[in-house]
Design an enzyme around this catalytic site. Structure first.
Site, PDB file in Angstrom:
ATOM      1  CG  HIS A  24     109.742  57.445   6.623  1.00 30.21           C
ATOM      2  ND1 HIS A  24     110.803  58.041   7.268  1.00 30.21           N
ATOM      3  CD2 HIS A  24     108.625  57.768   7.328  1.00 30.21           C
ATOM      4  CE1 HIS A  24     110.348  58.676   8.323  1.00 30.21           C
ATOM      5  NE2 HIS A  24     109.034  58.536   8.386  1.00 30.21           N
ATOM      6  CG  HIS A  58     105.341  59.430  13.146  1.00 30.28           C
ATOM      7  ND1 HIS A  58     106.384  60.232  13.523  1.00 30.28           N
ATOM      8  CD2 HIS A  58     105.666  58.918  11.934  1.00 30.28           C
ATOM      9  CE1 HIS A  58     107.324  60.189  12.586  1.00 30.28           C
ATOM     10  NE2 HIS A  58     106.911  59.417  11.613  1.00 30.28           N
ATOM     11  NE  ARG A 110     107.890  73.618   9.815  1.00 29.45           N
ATOM     12  CZ  ARG A 110     107.655  72.372  10.185  1.00 29.45           C
ATOM     13  NH1 ARG A 110     107.774  72.023  11.448  1.00 29.45           N
ATOM     14  NH2 ARG A 110     107.317  71.459   9.308  1.00 29.45           N
ATOM     15  CB  CYS A 163     106.672  78.799   6.764  1.00 21.73           C
ATOM     16  SG  CYS A 163     106.963  77.022   6.656  1.00 21.73           S
ATOM     17  CE1 TYR A 172     109.912  74.031   4.670  1.00 22.18           C
ATOM     18  CE2 TYR A 172     111.758  72.770   5.513  1.00 22.18           C
ATOM     19  CZ  TYR A 172     110.552  73.403   5.712  1.00 22.18           C
ATOM     20  OH  TYR A 172     109.978  73.394   6.953  1.00 22.18           O
TER      21      TYR A 172
HETATM   22  C1  HEM Z   1     106.805  61.721   8.448  1.00 21.80           C
HETATM   23  C2  HEM Z   1     105.320  57.114   8.865  1.00 21.80           C
HETATM   24  C3  HEM Z   1     109.297  56.088  11.504  1.00 21.80           C
HETATM   25  C4  HEM Z   1     110.602  60.777  11.353  1.00 21.80           C
HETATM   26  C5  HEM Z   1     106.050  60.560   8.345  1.00 21.80           C
HETATM   27  C6  HEM Z   1     104.792  60.445   7.655  1.00 21.80           C
HETATM   28  C7  HEM Z   1     104.383  59.156   7.740  1.00 21.80           C
HETATM   29  C8  HEM Z   1     105.371  58.458   8.514  1.00 21.80           C
HETATM   30  C9  HEM Z   1     103.126  58.530   7.138  1.00 21.80           C
HETATM   31  C10 HEM Z   1     104.047  61.587   6.966  1.00 21.80           C
HETATM   32  C11 HEM Z   1     102.993  62.078   7.909  1.00 21.80           C
HETATM   33  C12 HEM Z   1     102.222  63.277   7.390  1.00 21.80           C
HETATM   34  O1  HEM Z   1     102.887  64.243   6.951  1.00 21.80           O
HETATM   35  O2  HEM Z   1     101.014  63.255   7.459  1.00 21.80           O
HETATM   36  C13 HEM Z   1     106.275  56.436   9.594  1.00 21.80           C
HETATM   37  C14 HEM Z   1     106.256  55.030   9.867  1.00 21.80           C
HETATM   38  C15 HEM Z   1     107.387  54.742  10.587  1.00 21.80           C
HETATM   39  C16 HEM Z   1     108.110  55.983  10.783  1.00 21.80           C
HETATM   40  C17 HEM Z   1     105.140  54.055   9.430  1.00 21.80           C
HETATM   41  C18 HEM Z   1     107.871  53.420  11.122  1.00 21.80           C
HETATM   42  C19 HEM Z   1     107.739  52.296  10.449  1.00 21.80           C
HETATM   43  C20 HEM Z   1     109.969  57.288  11.741  1.00 21.80           C
HETATM   44  C21 HEM Z   1     111.128  57.442  12.591  1.00 21.80           C
HETATM   45  C22 HEM Z   1     111.468  58.773  12.558  1.00 21.80           C
HETATM   46  C23 HEM Z   1     110.552  59.433  11.679  1.00 21.80           C
HETATM   47  C24 HEM Z   1     111.790  56.315  13.381  1.00 21.80           C
HETATM   48  C25 HEM Z   1     112.562  59.536  13.282  1.00 21.80           C
HETATM   49  C26 HEM Z   1     113.676  59.069  13.709  1.00 21.80           C
HETATM   50  C27 HEM Z   1     109.729  61.419  10.490  1.00 21.80           C
HETATM   51  C28 HEM Z   1     109.876  62.777  10.065  1.00 21.80           C
HETATM   52  C29 HEM Z   1     108.783  63.042   9.220  1.00 21.80           C
HETATM   53  C30 HEM Z   1     107.987  61.826   9.149  1.00 21.80           C
HETATM   54  C31 HEM Z   1     111.006  63.738  10.453  1.00 21.80           C
HETATM   55  C32 HEM Z   1     108.523  64.325   8.467  1.00 21.80           C
HETATM   56  C33 HEM Z   1     107.836  65.332   9.302  1.00 21.80           C
HETATM   57  C34 HEM Z   1     107.714  66.642   8.516  1.00 21.80           C
HETATM   58  O3  HEM Z   1     107.295  66.553   7.361  1.00 21.80           O
HETATM   59  O4  HEM Z   1     108.066  67.676   9.040  1.00 21.80           O
HETATM   60  N1  HEM Z   1     106.376  59.332   8.869  1.00 21.80           N
HETATM   61  N2  HEM Z   1     107.396  56.989  10.165  1.00 21.80           N
HETATM   62  N3  HEM Z   1     109.644  58.506  11.211  1.00 21.80           N
HETATM   63  N4  HEM Z   1     108.585  60.862   9.906  1.00 21.80           N
HETATM   64 FE1  HEM Z   1     108.012  58.929  10.030  1.00 21.80          FE
HETATM   65  N1  MTE Z   2     115.992  76.502  12.798  1.00 27.40           N
HETATM   66  C1  MTE Z   2     116.131  75.445  13.628  1.00 27.40           C
HETATM   67  N2  MTE Z   2     117.284  75.320  14.307  1.00 27.40           N
HETATM   68  N3  MTE Z   2     115.144  74.535  13.780  1.00 27.40           N
HETATM   69  C2  MTE Z   2     113.962  74.641  13.084  1.00 27.40           C
HETATM   70  O1  MTE Z   2     113.071  73.794  13.254  1.00 27.40           O
HETATM   71  N4  MTE Z   2     112.670  75.905  11.390  1.00 27.40           N
HETATM   72  C3  MTE Z   2     112.855  76.697  10.159  1.00 27.40           C
HETATM   73  C4  MTE Z   2     113.585  77.993  10.466  1.00 27.40           C
HETATM   74  N5  MTE Z   2     114.741  77.754  11.301  1.00 27.40           N
HETATM   75  C5  MTE Z   2     113.794  75.731  12.179  1.00 27.40           C
HETATM   76  C6  MTE Z   2     114.846  76.672  12.098  1.00 27.40           C
HETATM   77  C7  MTE Z   2     111.633  77.026   9.442  1.00 27.40           C
HETATM   78  S1  MTE Z   2     111.011  75.838   8.399  1.00 27.40           S
HETATM   79  C8  MTE Z   2     111.062  78.279   9.474  1.00 27.40           C
HETATM   80  S2  MTE Z   2     109.740  78.674   8.535  1.00 27.40           S
HETATM   81  C9  MTE Z   2     111.610  79.323  10.374  1.00 27.40           C
HETATM   82  O2  MTE Z   2     112.697  78.854  11.148  1.00 27.40           O
HETATM   83  C10 MTE Z   2     110.526  79.803  11.322  1.00 27.40           C
HETATM   84  O3  MTE Z   2     111.045  80.777  12.174  1.00 27.40           O
HETATM   85  P1  MTE Z   2     110.162  81.275  13.409  1.00 27.40           P
HETATM   86  O4  MTE Z   2     109.746  80.070  14.205  1.00 27.40           O
HETATM   87  O5  MTE Z   2     110.991  82.249  14.159  1.00 27.40           O
HETATM   88  O6  MTE Z   2     108.942  81.935  12.782  1.00 27.40           O
HETATM   89 MO    MO Z   3     109.282  76.689   7.187  1.00 31.22          MO
END
Ligand code: HEM
Ligand code: MTE
Ligand code: MO
Length: 467
Positions: A40, A65, A139, A186, A322
């Site tokens: 994931h 998603h 962001r 960013c 990052y």
């Molecule tokens: C990112 C699939 C469940 C949180 C992703 C991505 C995929 C994915 C493919 C990358 C998407 C992209 O960047 O294009 C799935 C699948 C899940 C699942 C198939 C269930 C089976 C969850 C759950 C959570 C979650 C339950 C939260 C509690 C996140 C986060 C990212 C992410 C935080 C990263 C977003 C970012 O890069 O800023 N997931 N996900 N996911 N997913 Fe999931």
């Molecule tokens: N701080 C909190 N609490 N939550 C966030 O999502 N994003 C970070 C940072 N601080 C973030 C955060 C990221 S990845 C970036 S690039 C900058 O905040 C963006 O700041 P801005 O939205 O004021 O441009």
């Molecule tokens: Mo960022």
């Protein structure tokens, strides 16, 4: 065609650990995602939050998603459907966690609505040396918290044996007020150029995930000293937690080395003003960290807690995101523990005028853009080419002269150049040089990485010339 296996919610709930296998539901469909957990992109622990239950409440928060390829991945793991009596709309919280987000400026180019991610268009980005607050790039990883300035307290954890501080806004105003102009970028700025070379995971930022503001607040070193902290010999980290959190209470977090936090010359701020105004909600109201010269991800917004720790922040965004990798590393081989977290950023520049694909007048062309480097390194020169990099001219640097070692803000630059007679098109290129003589790579190929961060190749713009 076989009819699908039917399961109750009760049965699904019993599959919530690797031993019993990990099941989740979406709508009325049931999936066994055991094999996907470690793959994931958002991390195994995040996915596990949904183990044994519906994905909807979590996916409502991470709209990443909401894409066909995510649904396709999930579809591979389908094992059956919920029994009819279980299909009734779940009584779980269905209200929109983003309903309370602030209203945004219509000029912003939105990359993602929930969470909100947007950049100013290039034609506005370099109109002002100081980016106006309403178009400062945003962001967010989560919904924007709505904090009451009266009851707001910043929790500053004291050293062992000392008491914690709980600082109100008025308490923060009592520290000497420092004002500095800082450019925030960013790590994903210009990611879309990397994507064009080869697919990466992340928001498709163009050249606008960078902005500049005059920030005012208390210095972090003054606040830490008040709590009783001293610069220690061994490596230690200052960890920050935001007050934005997901339904499980996991907050946004990040950290910086203690040495930077305690160095008065590094000018790390707990900022409560942005361009003379209280921070806008999108930018961290009422208090955010500003770490000059360092990647945006460490400038934690809606700051709730500061602590000195022996280790870096355990946040997903510090440890599992990052970071930069070799172009040879893919999602099957990546080892996030093997790379340092991004702190100071490399030298960067981009063209904001003219825009790619535009038509310019013959005679003379004006080229504009920005240039910046991390770690307080000043931009000393910007080279511009009209012929794809065969010949170069030096651009004029505008914007504020920067202090040595403390060049926290960008330089805007421009070049007025005659269009060579008979040219039907121009391949405009820019590249900056900082005071350590760091330069930008000429293409993205050698710096491509799976997450699409640190994208700082020569910026190229192709324009046609009116005959
Ligand atoms: C990112 C699939 C469940 C949180 C992703 C991505 C995929 C994915 C493919 C990358 C998407 C992209 O960047 O294009 C799935 C699948 C899940 C699942 C198939 C269930 C089976 C969850 C759950 C959570 C979650 C339950 C939260 C509690 C996140 C986060 C990212 C992410 C935080 C990263 C977003 C970012 O890069 O800023 N997931 N996900 N996911 N997913 Fe999931
Ligand atoms: N701080 C909190 N609490 N939550 C966030 O999502 N994003 C970070 C940072 N601080 C973030 C955060 C990221 S990845 C970036 S690039 C900058 O905040 C963006 O700041 P801005 O939205 O004021 O441009
Ligand atoms: Mo960022």
């Amino acid at each position: 065609e076989k009819s699908p296996h039917i399961y109750t919610r009760e049965e699904v709930r019993s599959h919530s650990s690797p031993e019993t296998r990990i099941w989740v539901t979406l709508g009325c469909e049931v999936f066994d995602v055991t094999e996907f957990v470690d793959l994931h992109p958002g991390g195994a622990s995040k996915l596990m939050l949904a183990a044994g239950g519906p994905l909807e409440p979590f996916w409502a928060l991470y709209a990443v998603h909401d894409q066909p390829h995510v649904r396709e991945i999930l579809a591979q793991y389908k094992v059956g459907e919920l029994s009819p009596e279980d299909k009734a709309p779940s009584t779980l919280q269905t209200s929109d966690p983003y309903a309370d987000d602030p209203i945004r400026h219509p000029a912003l180019k939105v990359n993602s609505q929930r969470p909100f991610n947007a950049e100013p268009p290039p034609e506005l980005l370099t109109e002002n040396y100081i980016t106006p607050n309403p178009i400062f790039f945003t962001r967010n990883h989560l919904p924007v918290p709505n904090l009451d300035p009266e009851t707001y307290r910043l929790h500053v954890v004291g050293p062992p044996g000392c008491q914690s501080l709980f600082l109100s806004l008025d308490d923060l105003y009592q520290f000497p007020k420092h004002e500095i102009t800082v450019t925030l970028q960013c790590a994903g700025n210009r990611r879309s150029e990397m994507t064009r070379f080869k697919e990466v995971k992340g928001l498709a930022w163009n050249t606008g995930a960078i902005s500049t503001a005059c920030w005012a607040g208390a210095r972090l070193c003054d606040v830490l000293a008040k709590a009783g902290h001293q610069l220690c010999e061994t490596e230690a980290h200052v960890c920050f937690e935001g007050l934005d959190s997901d339904p499980t209470g996991t907050a946004y977090g990040a950290s910086i080395p203690l040495a930077r936090a305690m160095d008065p010359e590094a000018e790390v701020l707990l900022a409560y003003e942005m361009n003379g105004q209280p921070l806008p909600r999108d930018h961290g109201f009422p208090v955010r960290v500003v770490v000059p010269g360092v990647v945006g991800a460490r400038h934690v917004k809606w700051l709730g807690k500061v602590s000195v720790e022996p280790e870096e922040s355990y946040s997903h965004w510090q440890r599992r995101d990052y970071k930069g990798f070799s172009p040879s590393v893919d999602w099957d081989t990546v080892d996030f523990d093997s790379a340092p977290s991004i702190q100071e950023l490399p030298v960067q520049s981009a063209i904001t005028e003219p825009k790619d694909g535009e038509t310019v007048q013959s005679g003379e062309v004006t080229i504009k853009g920005y240039a910046w480097s991390g770690g307080g390194r000043a931009v000393v020169r910007v080279d511009v080419s009209l012929d794809g990099g065969l010949t170069w001219q030096v651009a004029e640097l505008d914007g504020e002269e920067q202090r040595p070692q403390k060049a926290w803000a960008w330089r805007l630059w421009q070049l007025q150049a005659p269009v060579p007679a008979g040219k039907k098109e121009l391949n405009i290129v820019c590249k900056a040089v900082d005071d350590s003589y760091n330069v930008q790579p000429d293409t993205v190929a050698p710096i491509w990485n799976l997450r699409g961060v640190l994208s700082n190749a020569w910026h190229r713009v192709h324009v046609r010339v009116t005959p």
